[in-house]
Write a protein that holds these residues in place. Structure first.
Motif, PDB file in Angstrom:
ATOM      1  N   GLU A 127      13.320   1.561  52.016  1.00  0.00           N
ATOM      2  CA  GLU A 127      11.869   1.763  52.141  1.00  0.00           C
ATOM      3  C   GLU A 127      11.381   2.808  51.139  1.00  0.00           C
ATOM      4  OE1 GLU A 127       9.728  -0.047  53.962  1.00  0.00           O
ATOM      5  OE2 GLU A 127      11.455  -1.243  54.548  1.00  0.00           O
ATOM      6  N   ARG A 128      12.132   3.860  51.004  1.00  0.00           N
ATOM      7  CA  ARG A 128      11.775   4.933  50.061  1.00  0.00           C
ATOM      8  C   ARG A 128      11.746   4.403  48.631  1.00  0.00           C
ATOM      9  NH1 ARG A 128       9.692   9.053  48.148  1.00  0.00           N
ATOM     10  NH2 ARG A 128      10.905  10.634  47.082  1.00  0.00           N
ATOM     11  N   LEU A 129      12.753   3.637  48.260  1.00  0.00           N
ATOM     12  CA  LEU A 129      12.804   3.082  46.913  1.00  0.00           C
ATOM     13  C   LEU A 129      11.684   2.068  46.674  1.00  0.00           C
ATOM     14  CD1 LEU A 129      16.661   2.736  46.422  1.00  0.00           C
ATOM     15  CD2 LEU A 129      15.125   4.412  45.366  1.00  0.00           C
ATOM     16  N   ALA A 130      11.315   1.312  47.702  1.00  0.00           N
ATOM     17  CA  ALA A 130      10.196   0.375  47.575  1.00  0.00           C
ATOM     18  C   ALA A 130       8.888   1.150  47.379  1.00  0.00           C
ATOM     19  CB  ALA A 130      10.114  -0.536  48.789  1.00  0.00           C
ATOM     20  N   ASP A 131       8.736   2.271  48.087  1.00  0.00           N
ATOM     21  CA  ASP A 131       7.562   3.136  47.880  1.00  0.00           C
ATOM     22  C   ASP A 131       7.502   3.629  46.438  1.00  0.00           C
ATOM     23  OD1 ASP A 131       6.516   2.975  50.444  1.00  0.00           O
ATOM     24  OD2 ASP A 131       7.085   5.024  51.023  1.00  0.00           O
ATOM     25  N   LEU A 132       8.625   4.094  45.924  1.00  0.00           N
ATOM     26  CA  LEU A 132       8.668   4.611  44.553  1.00  0.00           C
ATOM     27  C   LEU A 132       8.397   3.512  43.533  1.00  0.00           C
ATOM     28  CD1 LEU A 132      11.684   7.065  44.841  1.00  0.00           C
ATOM     29  CD2 LEU A 132       9.261   7.670  44.605  1.00  0.00           C
ATOM     30  N   TYR A 133       8.886   2.314  43.805  1.00  0.00           N
ATOM     31  CA  TYR A 133       8.624   1.190  42.911  1.00  0.00           C
ATOM     32  C   TYR A 133       7.112   0.939  42.838  1.00  0.00           C
ATOM     33  CZ  TYR A 133       9.548  -3.043  40.307  1.00  0.00           C
ATOM     34  OH  TYR A 133       9.594  -3.981  39.309  1.00  0.00           O
ATOM     35  N   SER A 134       6.467   0.925  43.996  1.00  0.00           N
ATOM     36  CA  SER A 134       5.030   0.687  44.041  1.00  0.00           C
ATOM     37  C   SER A 134       4.265   1.783  43.303  1.00  0.00           C
ATOM     38  CB  SER A 134       4.563   0.597  45.498  1.00  0.00           C
ATOM     39  OG  SER A 134       3.198   0.248  45.548  1.00  0.00           O
ATOM     40  N   LEU A 135       4.648   3.026  43.532  1.00  0.00           N
ATOM     41  CA  LEU A 135       3.993   4.152  42.853  1.00  0.00           C
ATOM     42  C   LEU A 135       4.091   3.989  41.340  1.00  0.00           C
ATOM     43  CD1 LEU A 135       2.671   7.022  43.054  1.00  0.00           C
ATOM     44  CD2 LEU A 135       5.010   7.920  42.899  1.00  0.00           C
ATOM     45  N   ASN A 136       5.273   3.686  40.839  1.00  0.00           N
ATOM     46  CA  ASN A 136       5.469   3.534  39.397  1.00  0.00           C
ATOM     47  C   ASN A 136       4.736   2.313  38.848  1.00  0.00           C
ATOM     48  OD1 ASN A 136       7.463   5.592  38.143  1.00  0.00           O
ATOM     49  ND2 ASN A 136       8.266   5.160  40.172  1.00  0.00           N
ATOM     50  N   LEU A 137       4.713   1.240  39.599  1.00  0.00           N
ATOM     51  CA  LEU A 137       4.019   0.030  39.183  1.00  0.00           C
ATOM     52  C   LEU A 137       2.514   0.291  39.043  1.00  0.00           C
ATOM     53  CD1 LEU A 137       4.517  -2.963  38.555  1.00  0.00           C
ATOM     54  CD2 LEU A 137       4.298  -3.426  40.987  1.00  0.00           C
ATOM     55  N   ILE A 138       1.946   0.969  40.025  1.00  0.00           N
ATOM     56  CA  ILE A 138       0.510   1.270  39.982  1.00  0.00           C
ATOM     57  C   ILE A 138       0.213   2.296  38.888  1.00  0.00           C
ATOM     58  CG2 ILE A 138      -1.418   2.266  41.294  1.00  0.00           C
ATOM     59  CD1 ILE A 138      -0.139   0.915  43.801  1.00  0.00           C
ATOM     60  N   TYR A 139       1.100   3.251  38.695  1.00  0.00           N
ATOM     61  CA  TYR A 139       0.917   4.230  37.614  1.00  0.00           C
ATOM     62  C   TYR A 139       0.895   3.520  36.258  1.00  0.00           C
ATOM     63  CZ  TYR A 139       1.567   8.330  34.676  1.00  0.00           C
ATOM     64  OH  TYR A 139       1.413   9.294  33.717  1.00  0.00           O
ATOM     65  N   GLY A 140       1.796   2.562  36.082  1.00  0.00           N
ATOM     66  CA  GLY A 140       1.811   1.790  34.840  1.00  0.00           C
ATOM     67  C   GLY A 140       0.511   1.038  34.630  1.00  0.00           C
ATOM     68  N   TYR A 141       0.003   0.446  35.696  1.00  0.00           N
ATOM     69  CA  TYR A 141      -1.285  -0.253  35.613  1.00  0.00           C
ATOM     70  C   TYR A 141      -2.394   0.716  35.206  1.00  0.00           C
ATOM     71  CZ  TYR A 141      -5.638  -2.428  37.107  1.00  0.00           C
ATOM     72  OH  TYR A 141      -6.936  -2.903  37.143  1.00  0.00           O
ATOM     73  N   ALA A 142      -2.457   1.860  35.884  1.00  0.00           N
ATOM     74  CA  ALA A 142      -3.501   2.851  35.586  1.00  0.00           C
ATOM     75  C   ALA A 142      -3.413   3.313  34.137  1.00  0.00           C
ATOM     76  CB  ALA A 142      -3.385   4.041  36.539  1.00  0.00           C
ATOM     77  N   SER A 143      -2.209   3.533  33.660  1.00  0.00           N
ATOM     78  CA  SER A 143      -2.015   3.973  32.275  1.00  0.00           C
ATOM     79  C   SER A 143      -2.490   2.903  31.295  1.00  0.00           C
ATOM     80  CB  SER A 143      -0.547   4.295  32.018  1.00  0.00           C
ATOM     81  OG  SER A 143      -0.136   5.372  32.823  1.00  0.00           O
ATOM     82  N   ASN A 144      -2.203   1.646  31.598  1.00  0.00           N
ATOM     83  CA  ASN A 144      -2.643   0.553  30.730  1.00  0.00           C
ATOM     84  C   ASN A 144      -4.158   0.377  30.744  1.00  0.00           C
ATOM     85  OD1 ASN A 144      -0.085  -0.073  29.817  1.00  0.00           O
ATOM     86  ND2 ASN A 144       0.289  -1.547  31.440  1.00  0.00           N
ATOM     87  N   GLN A 145      -4.804   0.872  31.799  1.00  0.00           N
ATOM     88  CA  GLN A 145      -6.270   0.835  31.886  1.00  0.00           C
ATOM     89  C   GLN A 145      -6.887   2.061  31.222  1.00  0.00           C
ATOM     90  OE1 GLN A 145      -7.800  -1.958  33.193  1.00  0.00           O
ATOM     91  NE2 GLN A 145      -5.668  -2.583  33.181  1.00  0.00           N
ATOM     92  N   PHE A 146      -6.035   2.929  30.709  1.00  0.00           N
ATOM     93  CA  PHE A 146      -6.441   4.196  30.104  1.00  0.00           C
ATOM     94  C   PHE A 146      -7.156   5.103  31.095  1.00  0.00           C
ATOM     95  CE2 PHE A 146      -6.307   1.082  26.622  1.00  0.00           C
ATOM     96  CZ  PHE A 146      -5.259   1.624  25.910  1.00  0.00           C
ATOM     97  N   ASP A 147      -6.809   4.948  32.387  1.00  0.00           N
ATOM     98  CA  ASP A 147      -7.314   5.871  33.400  1.00  0.00           C
ATOM     99  C   ASP A 147      -6.571   7.183  33.238  1.00  0.00           C
ATOM    100  OD1 ASP A 147      -9.059   4.063  34.447  1.00  0.00           O
ATOM    101  OD2 ASP A 147      -7.902   3.638  36.253  1.00  0.00           O
ATOM    102  N   THR A 148      -7.313   8.249  33.154  1.00  0.00           N
ATOM    103  CA  THR A 148      -6.685   9.562  33.036  1.00  0.00           C
ATOM    104  C   THR A 148      -7.100  10.406  34.233  1.00  0.00           C
ATOM    105  OG1 THR A 148      -8.528  10.364  31.688  1.00  0.00           O
ATOM    106  CG2 THR A 148      -6.598   9.513  30.516  1.00  0.00           C
TER     107      THR A 148
END
Length: 135
Positions: free
Chosen positions: A81-102
């Motif tokens: 469960e912890r690793l799935a949480d971290l996967y989601s966090l990193n996935l969303i962070y990647g999306y935000a970065s690609n949107q140039f959200d700072t």
């Protein structure tokens, strides 16, 4: 939020993961079924703002190679469960970065993207790690 959900569903599809979007009572938890490479997402979850995080979490179960079905319960009860949480966090962070959200602070990031407060320390570590990569 809609664009993020579309991104996550496309990400799943691109990685051979099928998605079933359903509407059940709020108590019905979303689930990953790794043996079927399927995630079942209850769109009527109690906290609709966390829906993208839940989708990413369920994707994480399959991408992490978990073998048992895993229901989203809103708190990590074991290492999968912890690793799935971290996967989601990193996935969303990647999306935000690609949107140039700072964001100046990780708290802004988790609030903007519906990431549960329990992930704040992990978000700080993620921001720190990525700050260290800047030359």
């Amino acid at each position: 939020m809609e664009d993020l959900i579309k991104y996550l569903l496309k990400y799943a599809f691109d990685h051979g993961i099928s998605c079933a979007l359903i509407r059940r009572e709020q108590a019905y938890q979303s689930v990953a079924l790794p043996d079927k490479k399927l995630i079942v997402i209850n769109q009527n979850s109690k906290n609709k703002f966390e829906l993208p995080f839940i989708i990413g979490h369920e994707i994480g179960h399959i991408m992490n190679g978990n073998v048992n079905g895993a229901f989203y319960c809103g708190k990590p009860v074991n290492s999968e469960e912890r690793l799935a949480d971290l996967y989601s966090l990193n996935l969303i962070y990647g999306y935000a970065s690609n949107q140039f959200d700072t964001f100046e602070e990780p708290i802004q990031f988790i609030q903007q993207y519906g990431i549960p407060d329990r992930m704040l320390d992990d978000a700080y570590r993620l921001f720190k790690k990525n700050d260290d990569l800047v030359f």
